[in-house]
Design an enzyme around this catalytic site. Structure first.
Site, PDB file in Angstrom:
ATOM      1  N   ASN A  52       0.837  -1.198   0.000  1.00 48.21           N
ATOM      2  CA  ASN A  52       0.000   0.000   0.000  1.00 48.21           C
ATOM      3  C   ASN A  52       0.871   1.246   0.000  1.00 48.21           C
ATOM      4  OD1 ASN A  52       0.582  -0.899   2.677  1.00 48.21           O
ATOM      5  ND2 ASN A  52      -1.081   0.304   3.535  1.00 48.21           N
ATOM      6  N   GLU A  54       0.322   5.221   0.717  1.00 54.02           N
ATOM      7  CA  GLU A  54      -0.596   6.247   1.207  1.00 54.02           C
ATOM      8  C   GLU A  54      -0.177   7.629   0.708  1.00 54.02           C
ATOM      9  OE1 GLU A  54      -0.975   5.555   5.461  1.00 54.02           O
ATOM     10  OE2 GLU A  54      -2.219   3.786   5.048  1.00 54.02           O
ATOM     11  N   CYS A  63      -4.208   0.667  -2.443  1.00 58.20           N
ATOM     12  CA  CYS A  63      -4.011  -0.572  -1.679  1.00 58.20           C
ATOM     13  C   CYS A  63      -2.944  -1.468  -2.320  1.00 58.20           C
ATOM     14  CB  CYS A  63      -5.301  -1.368  -1.620  1.00 58.20           C
ATOM     15  SG  CYS A  63      -6.611  -0.602  -0.686  1.00 58.20           S
ATOM     16  N   GLU A  65      -3.146  -4.592  -3.000  1.00 65.21           N
ATOM     17  CA  GLU A  65      -3.674  -5.516  -4.015  1.00 65.21           C
ATOM     18  C   GLU A  65      -3.657  -4.858  -5.393  1.00 65.21           C
ATOM     19  OE1 GLU A  65      -4.892  -4.828  -1.078  1.00 65.21           O
ATOM     20  OE2 GLU A  65      -5.966  -6.516  -0.192  1.00 65.21           O
ATOM     21  N   CYS A 100     -10.283  -4.954   0.287  1.00 61.99           N
ATOM     22  CA  CYS A 100     -11.389  -3.980   0.381  1.00 61.99           C
ATOM     23  C   CYS A 100     -12.283  -4.126  -0.853  1.00 61.99           C
ATOM     24  CB  CYS A 100     -10.838  -2.561   0.512  1.00 61.99           C
ATOM     25  SG  CYS A 100     -10.297  -1.847  -1.052  1.00 61.99           S
ATOM     26  N   CYS A 103     -10.711  -3.176  -4.253  1.00 59.31           N
ATOM     27  CA  CYS A 103      -9.745  -4.189  -4.716  1.00 59.31           C
ATOM     28  C   CYS A 103     -10.455  -5.448  -5.203  1.00 59.31           C
ATOM     29  CB  CYS A 103      -8.752  -4.519  -3.608  1.00 59.31           C
ATOM     30  SG  CYS A 103      -7.624  -3.147  -3.296  1.00 59.31           S
TER      31      CYS A 103
HETATM   32  N1  THU Z   1      -5.213  -1.571   2.643  1.00 56.37           N
HETATM   33  C1  THU Z   1      -4.642  -2.366   1.713  1.00 56.37           C
HETATM   34  O1  THU Z   1      -3.560  -2.063   1.180  1.00 56.37           O
HETATM   35  N2  THU Z   1      -5.282  -3.518   1.392  1.00 56.37           N
HETATM   36  C2  THU Z   1      -6.408  -3.966   1.987  1.00 56.37           C
HETATM   37  O2  THU Z   1      -6.887  -5.034   1.642  1.00 56.37           O
HETATM   38  C3  THU Z   1      -7.046  -3.190   3.042  1.00 56.37           C
HETATM   39  C4  THU Z   1      -6.499  -1.834   3.253  1.00 56.37           C
HETATM   40  C5  THU Z   1      -4.490  -0.373   3.061  1.00 56.37           C
HETATM   41  C6  THU Z   1      -5.070   0.943   2.651  1.00 56.37           C
HETATM   42  C7  THU Z   1      -4.511   1.856   3.716  1.00 56.37           C
HETATM   43  O3  THU Z   1      -3.186   2.253   3.343  1.00 56.37           O
HETATM   44  C8  THU Z   1      -4.395   0.985   4.949  1.00 56.37           C
HETATM   45  O4  THU Z   1      -4.430  -0.351   4.473  1.00 56.37           O
HETATM   46  C9  THU Z   1      -5.496   1.193   5.968  1.00 56.37           C
HETATM   47  O5  THU Z   1      -6.740   1.148   5.373  1.00 56.37           O
END
Ligand code: THU
Length: 148
Positions: A52, A54, A63, A65, A100, A103
């Site tokens: 991920n 941010e 994310c 994925e 999520c 994704c």
């Molecule tokens: N996140 C992911 O990378 N994958 C997921 O399946 C769930 C959430 C990340 C997004 C964000 O950077 C952090 O997790 C918290 O939501």
């Protein structure tokens, strides 16, 4: 939760978990501190990674994925469409991390319904779904077939 049944060959499985863990350590998550690393295998046996990423403008976060799938797209040179057989989602949370909603939709674009989605953590706890289970009745490219 442990010892789930997947049909991935043991050395590929170990490689997928290692790649997902390594990606986890590269995650850029200074705002949530919730790091996620992913590794996916293409049907032509390439392993790709994602983490991920941010952003100070929080909504622009991508994310692990989706970044993993993007790496698969970049590295794909075959004539056939890109397909994946499995994605592994690694976190260091006691509660396992399923993909999520956004994704799940992007996974459905590139993974067959029977492909595997496997969440794993640092305690080696695991949970597994098929793509069909995480997003039943997905909107996929074949829905657009009569659009042009
Ligand atoms: N996140 C992911 O990378 N994958 C997921 O399946 C769930 C959430 C990340 C997004 C964000 O950077 C952090 O997790 C918290 O939501």
């Amino acid at each position: 939760m442990n010892d789930i049944k997947h049909n991935i060959d043991e050395s590929n499985w170990q490689e997928l978990v290692k790649n997902a863990r390594d990606a986890y350590h590269k995650a850029y998550a200074p705002y949530s501190n919730f790091k996620v690393g992913t590794a996916a295998m293409t049907t032509d046996n390439r392993i790709v990674q994602g983490c991920n990423v941010e952003n100070a403008s929080y909504g622009l976060t991508v994310c692990a994925e989706r970044n993993c799938i993007a790496q698969g797209v970049i590295g794909h040179e075959a004539d056939e469409p890109l397909r994946f057989s499995v994605i592994v989602i690694y976190t260091e949370q006691v509660k396992l991390t399923p993909p999520c909603g956004a994704c799940r939709q992007v996974i459905s674009e590139f993974f067959p319904k029977s492909a595997q989605v496997i969440a794993i953590n640092h305690l080696n706890q695991q949970q597994q779904w098929t793509v069909e289970q995480i997003l039943p009745s997905a909107f996929t490219p074949d829905a657009l077939i009569n659009a042009n």
